[in-house]
Scaffold this active site. Structure first.
Site, PDB file in Angstrom:
ATOM      1  N   ASN A   1       0.867  -1.176   0.000  1.00 49.41           N
ATOM      2  CA  ASN A   1       0.000   0.000   0.000  1.00 49.41           C
ATOM      3  C   ASN A   1       0.909   1.232   0.000  1.00 49.41           C
ATOM      4  O   ASN A   1       1.467   1.590   1.029  1.00 49.41           O
ATOM      5  CB  ASN A   1      -0.885  -0.042   1.254  1.00 49.41           C
ATOM      6  CG  ASN A   1      -1.710   1.215   1.429  1.00 49.41           C
ATOM      7  OD1 ASN A   1      -1.804   2.047   0.527  1.00 49.41           O
ATOM      8  ND2 ASN A   1      -2.334   1.348   2.598  1.00 49.41           N
TER       9      ASN A   1
ATOM     10  N   LYS B   1       0.131   4.242  -0.318  1.00 51.20           N
ATOM     11  CA  LYS B   1      -0.512   5.433   0.264  1.00 51.20           C
ATOM     12  C   LYS B   1      -0.265   6.649  -0.642  1.00 51.20           C
ATOM     13  O   LYS B   1      -0.161   6.495  -1.844  1.00 51.20           O
ATOM     14  CB  LYS B   1      -0.030   5.646   1.705  1.00 51.20           C
ATOM     15  CG  LYS B   1      -0.195   4.367   2.541  1.00 51.20           C
ATOM     16  CD  LYS B   1       0.011   4.558   4.013  1.00 51.20           C
ATOM     17  CE  LYS B   1      -0.178   3.212   4.718  1.00 51.20           C
ATOM     18  NZ  LYS B   1      -0.061   3.320   6.167  1.00 51.20           N
TER      19      LYS B   1
ATOM     20  N   GLU C   1      -5.375  -5.015  10.563  1.00 49.46           N
ATOM     21  CA  GLU C   1      -4.345  -4.013  10.792  1.00 49.46           C
ATOM     22  C   GLU C   1      -4.629  -3.252  12.088  1.00 49.46           C
ATOM     23  O   GLU C   1      -5.445  -2.323  12.107  1.00 49.46           O
ATOM     24  CB  GLU C   1      -4.320  -2.996   9.639  1.00 49.46           C
ATOM     25  CG  GLU C   1      -3.996  -3.611   8.292  1.00 49.46           C
ATOM     26  CD  GLU C   1      -3.422  -2.565   7.343  1.00 49.46           C
ATOM     27  OE1 GLU C   1      -2.288  -2.778   6.887  1.00 49.46           O
ATOM     28  OE2 GLU C   1      -4.081  -1.548   7.087  1.00 49.46           O
TER      29      GLU C   1
ATOM     30  N   GLY D   1       2.590   2.110  10.762  1.00 48.74           N
ATOM     31  CA  GLY D   1       3.578   3.177  10.641  1.00 48.74           C
ATOM     32  C   GLY D   1       4.310   3.518  11.929  1.00 48.74           C
ATOM     33  O   GLY D   1       4.979   4.548  12.015  1.00 48.74           O
TER      34      GLY D   1
ATOM     35  N   GLU E   1      -6.835   4.604   7.892  1.00 45.82           N
ATOM     36  CA  GLU E   1      -6.596   6.028   7.600  1.00 45.82           C
ATOM     37  C   GLU E   1      -7.819   6.663   6.950  1.00 45.82           C
ATOM     38  O   GLU E   1      -8.120   7.835   7.172  1.00 45.82           O
ATOM     39  CB  GLU E   1      -5.340   6.179   6.731  1.00 45.82           C
ATOM     40  CG  GLU E   1      -4.078   5.970   7.572  1.00 45.82           C
ATOM     41  CD  GLU E   1      -2.879   5.437   6.818  1.00 45.82           C
ATOM     42  OE1 GLU E   1      -2.865   5.495   5.571  1.00 45.82           O
ATOM     43  OE2 GLU E   1      -1.943   4.946   7.477  1.00 45.82           O
TER      44      GLU E   1
ATOM     45  N   SER F   1       3.428  -2.252  10.289  1.00 43.94           N
ATOM     46  CA  SER F   1       4.877  -2.325  10.528  1.00 43.94           C
ATOM     47  C   SER F   1       5.512  -3.655  10.107  1.00 43.94           C
ATOM     48  O   SER F   1       6.456  -4.124  10.752  1.00 43.94           O
ATOM     49  CB  SER F   1       5.189  -2.001  11.986  1.00 43.94           C
ATOM     50  OG  SER F   1       4.797  -0.660  12.279  1.00 43.94           O
TER      51      SER F   1
ATOM     52  N   HIS G   1      -9.477   1.098   4.853  1.00 44.21           N
ATOM     53  CA  HIS G   1      -8.206   1.277   5.566  1.00 44.21           C
ATOM     54  C   HIS G   1      -8.444   2.228   6.739  1.00 44.21           C
ATOM     55  O   HIS G   1      -9.216   3.186   6.628  1.00 44.21           O
ATOM     56  CB  HIS G   1      -7.146   1.845   4.625  1.00 44.21           C
ATOM     57  CG  HIS G   1      -5.781   1.847   5.233  1.00 44.21           C
ATOM     58  ND1 HIS G   1      -5.390   2.804   6.141  1.00 44.21           N
ATOM     59  CD2 HIS G   1      -4.749   0.989   5.106  1.00 44.21           C
ATOM     60  CE1 HIS G   1      -4.156   2.534   6.536  1.00 44.21           C
ATOM     61  NE2 HIS G   1      -3.740   1.436   5.919  1.00 44.21           N
TER      62      HIS G   1
END
Ligand code: PGA
Length: 251
Positions: free
Chosen positions: A12, A14, A170, A176, A102, A214, A100
């Site tokens: 991904n 992003k 996730e 991250g 985010e 991660s 996702h």
């Protein structure tokens, strides 16, 4: 059973990548996959929308798959700035990430929206990768399994089969941050996800469950060896061809 689920390693990207760097990255991944000649795993890259068509062209014939990072629920219409699943498909895409964390956080995507997006993916002939995961507050309150159950029940459309979706677990706090759950925690979450899916569909045992958060070359081996982990959704480490290929190799 595990062997019937072909591992999927998904990158991904992003909101990263201008044309020159992104094409170099895509070509690097394609070259690595081509020379490895893997038939027992799938490798997917999800570039930003502006680069989908160019990346699809760059990896053509290598076996590398291309996915979008989001889609609108409608096929077309007055939705300024949005992109439909049909448009992704038209750009050479086969997969799309939906829900996702985010987007759940930044764009207020609810389970119902995520579910509608997964249905939009089906309508366009794309494979949705439905993302779920708990926040740190939820984990610390011992609510992880309940949160995952609610997200699955709300985000997975009815009529789901193993061939029609992938689920990515996730943990929000692992994305991250360089932090990962223990392998026991991943195993427990994945086993729970599969149990919940089992209540919703006939062939839950064949659904691919990815771990994300991660993942890097150095921890991929142990995370991918966990029972019920059938691949990885990789953010930061997917932006370097060598690192991403090391994760794919570990699958
Ligand atoms: P990360 O991101 O690998 O950079 O933690 C994972 C993701 O958000 O899919």
């Amino acid at each position: 059973m595990a062997r019937s689920r072909r591992p999927l390693i998904a990158g991904n990207w992003k909101m990263n990548g201008l044309r020159a760097d992104a094409l170099a990255l895509a070509t690097g991944v394609a070259d690595g996959v081509r020379s490895a000649g893997w038939s027992d795993r799938e490798v997917l890259v999800c570039p930003p929308a502006t680069l989908l068509a160019a990346v699809a062209e760059a990896v053509k014939g290598s076996g590398v798959l291309v996915g979008g990072q989001n889609c609108h629920v409608n096929p077309n219409g007055a939705h300024t700035g949005d992109i439909s699943a049909e448009m992704l498909r038209d750009a050479g895409v086969s997969h799309v990430i939906v829900g996702h964390s985010e987007r759940r956080t930044d764009c207020g995507e609810t389970d119902a929206i995520v579910r509608a997006k997964a249905e939009a993916a089906w309508r366009a002939g794309l494979l949705p990768i439905i993302c779920i995961g708990e926040t740190l507050t939820e984990r610390e309150a011992n609510r992880t399994l309940t949160v995952l159950e609610t997200q699955i029940k709300g985000s997975v459309p009815s009529g789901a089969t193993a061939a029609k979706l992938v689920v990515a677990y996730e943990p929000v706090w692992a994305i991250g941050t360089g932090k990962t759950p223990t392998t026991a925690e991943v195993a427990s979450a994945h086993a729970h996800i599969r149990r919940v899916l089992d209540g919703l569909m006939a062939d839950a045992g064949a659904v691919r469950l990815l771990y994300g958060g991660s993942v890097k070359g150095s921890n991929a081996g142990e995370l991918l060896a966990v029972g019920d982990v059938d691949g990885a959704l990789v953010g930061g480490a997917s932006l370097k061809a060598d690192e991403f290929l090391a994760i794919a190799k570990a699958a």
